[in-house]
Design a protein around this motif. Structure first.
Motif, short mmCIF file in Angstrom:
data_model
loop_
_atom_site.label_atom_id
_atom_site.label_comp_id
_atom_site.label_asym_id
_atom_site.label_seq_id
_atom_site.Cartn_x
_atom_site.Cartn_y
_atom_site.Cartn_z
N VAL A 64 1.04 -0.99 0.13
CA VAL A 64 0.17 0.38 0.17
C VAL A 64 0.94 1.30 0.16
O VAL A 64 0.27 2.13 -0.56
CB VAL A 64 -1.08 0.08 1.34
N GLU A 65 1.62 1.38 1.29
CA GLU A 65 3.06 2.84 1.10
C GLU A 65 3.80 2.48 -0.78
O GLU A 65 3.51 4.05 -0.63
CB GLU A 65 3.72 2.43 2.19
N ALA A 79 1.43 12.97 -0.51
CA ALA A 79 0.60 11.57 -0.77
C ALA A 79 -0.58 11.51 -0.65
O ALA A 79 -1.72 11.37 -1.73
CB ALA A 79 1.48 10.22 -0.87
N LEU A 80 -0.67 11.71 0.57
CA LEU A 80 -2.19 11.59 1.17
C LEU A 80 -3.20 12.09 0.46
O LEU A 80 -4.15 12.22 -0.21
CB LEU A 80 -2.05 11.12 2.70
N ALA A 81 -2.67 13.19 0.40
CA ALA A 81 -4.02 14.73 -0.23
C ALA A 81 -4.06 14.60 -1.12
O ALA A 81 -5.42 14.53 -2.05
CB ALA A 81 -3.07 16.52 0.48
N VAL A 383 -0.37 1.21 13.94
CA VAL A 383 -1.64 0.26 13.79
C VAL A 383 -2.47 1.29 13.16
O VAL A 383 -3.43 1.23 11.85
CB VAL A 383 -2.33 -0.62 14.62
N SER A 384 -3.37 2.41 13.35
CA SER A 384 -3.83 3.31 13.01
C SER A 384 -3.34 4.11 11.49
O SER A 384 -4.90 4.60 10.48
CB SER A 384 -4.53 4.76 14.03
N GLY A 385 -2.38 4.39 11.78
CA GLY A 385 -2.16 5.08 9.93
C GLY A 385 -1.76 3.76 9.22
O GLY A 385 -2.50 4.51 7.95
N GLY A 386 -1.32 2.33 9.18
CA GLY A 386 -1.87 1.79 8.40
C GLY A 386 -3.28 1.47 8.03
O GLY A 386 -3.79 0.93 6.84
N ILE A 387 -4.12 1.81 9.35
CA ILE A 387 -5.97 1.57 8.36
C ILE A 387 -6.17 2.81 7.75
O ILE A 387 -6.91 1.99 6.57
CB ILE A 387 -6.41 1.29 10.29
N VAL A 388 -5.57 3.56 8.28
CA VAL A 388 -5.80 4.71 7.23
C VAL A 388 -5.09 4.84 5.86
O VAL A 388 -6.04 4.94 5.25
CB VAL A 388 -5.35 6.02 8.11
N LEU A 389 -4.07 4.29 5.94
CA LEU A 389 -3.83 4.18 4.44
C LEU A 389 -4.34 2.99 3.77
O LEU A 389 -5.07 3.25 1.93
CB LEU A 389 -1.99 3.69 4.83
N LEU A 392 -7.91 4.05 2.36
CA LEU A 392 -7.39 5.16 1.27
C LEU A 392 -7.21 4.36 0.34
O LEU A 392 -7.98 4.67 -0.86
CB LEU A 392 -6.74 6.07 1.64
N VAL A 393 -6.65 3.49 0.13
CA VAL A 393 -6.31 2.55 -1.64
C VAL A 393 -6.89 1.43 -1.73
O VAL A 393 -7.25 1.45 -2.91
CB VAL A 393 -4.69 1.74 -1.05
N ALA A 394 -7.48 0.64 -0.69
CA ALA A 394 -9.05 -0.43 -0.95
C ALA A 394 -9.50 0.17 -1.54
O ALA A 394 -10.95 -0.84 -2.15
CB ALA A 394 -8.25 -1.93 0.32
N TRP A 395 -10.71 1.26 -0.71
CA TRP A 395 -11.35 1.21 -0.86
C TRP A 395 -12.14 2.94 -1.69
O TRP A 395 -12.93 2.93 -3.04
CB TRP A 395 -12.08 2.03 0.34
N ILE A 396 -10.68 4.08 -2.08
CA ILE A 396 -11.34 4.97 -2.61
C ILE A 396 -10.21 4.90 -3.75
O ILE A 396 -10.53 5.57 -5.09
CB ILE A 396 -10.57 6.15 -1.88
N GLY A 397 -9.40 4.43 -3.85
CA GLY A 397 -7.87 4.30 -5.04
C GLY A 397 -7.56 2.91 -5.76
O GLY A 397 -6.52 2.88 -6.20
#
Ligand code: PHE
Length: 456
Positions: A64-65, A79-81, A383-389, A392-397
């Motif tokens: 993901v990263e 990158a997130l933005a 773990v929270s940072g991982g979940i956020v990413l 983003l990647v799996a559901w939005i992009g």
């Protein structure tokens, strides 16, 4: 890392990516944190769960990263933005926070390593490996070596000497591997090795039944911490990539090296502790130091081996520390046009101050604030940072991420889909459960040991 087209395809640059990622992953997490967590969380069951988290969650998280980083070519917040749009940039702010917190105490622990380089030369720990650790873990020494380590990190980040880091990693990883293997062989000859292997390798599932509330989040936190995922470090490295590399292969190499170093460390730490009659959980964060100081005092030319080992260990810690500071500094440079040197210095001072209480305060001479910072950082924040990413990647992009992963894979087949589907539900669900457990576990620490320490 310069983006000039002349050196883009040179060998140094291509190997540079892997070397930088390995340099970040291999550090205190493998040699210090892993054995101490395994010792506290029941040995083999923890190890098994940790390996499971590395494979099923760490690998997809690293991908993901890497895809987000290479696709956007920007440091984590930007990158997130760019990847998610507007409000995601604020979530990127979480990475900066995590970076501050982690490096503040990481530097204290790395300071202990530096202190042990000195101790190996002077023979300070010979014959008193347990009390020596308690002597240096908090107090004036700890503060001084924390300052030295932070200053080294700032100096390297300020100068941006990446080539030097690549060189250090090229030398360090084989050297660490060699010393670690030699110690594994040495430990194998020790009288209580059998009992130690039993503890480390043969899982006692009844422990899992009784203590899963702390073992599960500990194993997940260790996987994230050790692989350097969850705070954008791997986004930063991949953002410097523009070639068509096979990111899956790279991930495999990095994860294999990182996990091997941790696993082998356990193979020598526990035999040494068992033979010395020290309970595997007793030294807490001091496990590796107590074990090694005991062993080096015992073997021929131990002080030379000690200097080499702790020296290599310090370099490994330094290459990880640099990667953490780089996230903060590259953010300031990219977003505010900050000056690298000044930003590195200011960041270093702020992190040093944040780590000062960790270096100074103790409870029954144990460095209790290490746990306060470390459990929060690894088990909750990474773990929270991982979940956020992952959301983003799996559901939005998802489509963009899959396309990015395919770039550089010869015959991707259904792998990109499998990856996204794995992340989309199972991985995210497991991590959410883990996170809830981690919060509960942290709360019991705060209301237990920590409240006692505060005298509440
Ligand atoms: N992976 C590093 C280690 O094992 C620590 C680290 C955590 C580095 C998070 C970067 C980000 O020592």
């Amino acid at each position: 890392m310069s983006r000039s087209s002349t050196d883009r395809s040179s060998w140094t640059r291509r190997a540079g990516f892997i070397l930088a990622a390995v340099g970040s992953a291999v550090g205190l997490g493998n040699v210090w944190r892993f054995p101490f967590q395994a010792g506290q969380e029941g040995g083999a069951v923890f190890v098994l769960l940790y390996l499971w988290f590395v494979l099923l969650i760490g690998v997809p998280a690293m991908l993901v990263e890497f895809t987000v980083g290479r696709l956007t070519g920007r440091s984590p917040v930007g990158a997130l933005a760019e990847f998610g749009g507007g409000a995601w940039r604020y979530l990127g702010g979480l990475f900066i926070l995590i970076g501050f917190l982690i490096l503040s105490y990481y530097s204290v622990v790395a300071g202990w390593v530096l202190r042990y380089v000195v101790g190996s030369v002077t023979g300070g720990y010979a014959g008193r490996s347990e009390s020596y650790f308690l002597d240096i873990a908090t107090g004036f020494d700890a503060l001084v070596f924390h300052a030295i380590f932070m200053a080294l990190t700032v100096a390297i980040v300020a100068l941006g000497v990446r080539r030097g880091i690549e060189l250090a990693v090229t030398v360090m990883v084989p050297a660490v591997a060699f010393v670690v293997l030699a110690l594994v062989v040495y430990a194998w000859t020790l009288p209580d090795a059998g009992a130690a292997y039993e503890y480390y390798l043969s899982p006692d599932f009844s422990l899992l039944a009784s203590d899963w509330r702390s073992i599960v989040p500990a194993a997940a936190g260790q996987a994230f911490f050790s692989l350097s995922v969850g705070m954008g470090v791997m986004i930063t490295f991949a953002s410097y990539l523009d070639e068509e590399r096979n990111l899956l292969v790279d991930t495999g190499i990095i994860v294999a090296i990182d996990t091997a170093v941790a696993f082998l460390t356990g193979l020598f730490v526990f035999p040494i502790l068992f033979t010395a009659g020290v309970g595997p959980a007793d030294p807490g964060p001091g496990a590796i130091f107590v074990a090694l100081a005991g062993a080096f005092a015992d073997i021929p030319a131990g002080s030379v081996v000690g200097v080499v080992f702790f020296g290599m260990f310090a370099i490994a810690a330094l290459s990880s520390a640099i990667s953490i500071m780089e996230v903060v500094v590259s953010f300031a440079i990219d977003e505010f046009g900050a000056v690298r040197r000044r930003t590195a210095a200011v960041t270093g001072v702020a992190m040093f101050l944040l780590g000062t209480p960790v270096a100074l305060l103790s409870s029954q001479r144990q460095p209790i604030l290490v746990t306060l910072y470390d459990a929060l950082a690894a088990q909750i924040l990474l773990v929270s940072g991982g979940i956020v990413l992952m959301i983003l990647v799996a559901w939005i992009g998802a489509d963009r991420a899959m396309a990015e992963l395919r770039r550089g894979m010869h015959s991707p087949g259904v792998l990109p889909q499998v990856w996204i589907w794995l992340v989309r539900i199972p991985v995210i669900v497991v991590l959410l459960v883990t996170l809830a457990l981690a919060v509960g576990d942290y709360w019991s620490f705060l209301s237990g040991d920590f409240a006692d320490f505060l005298g509440l």
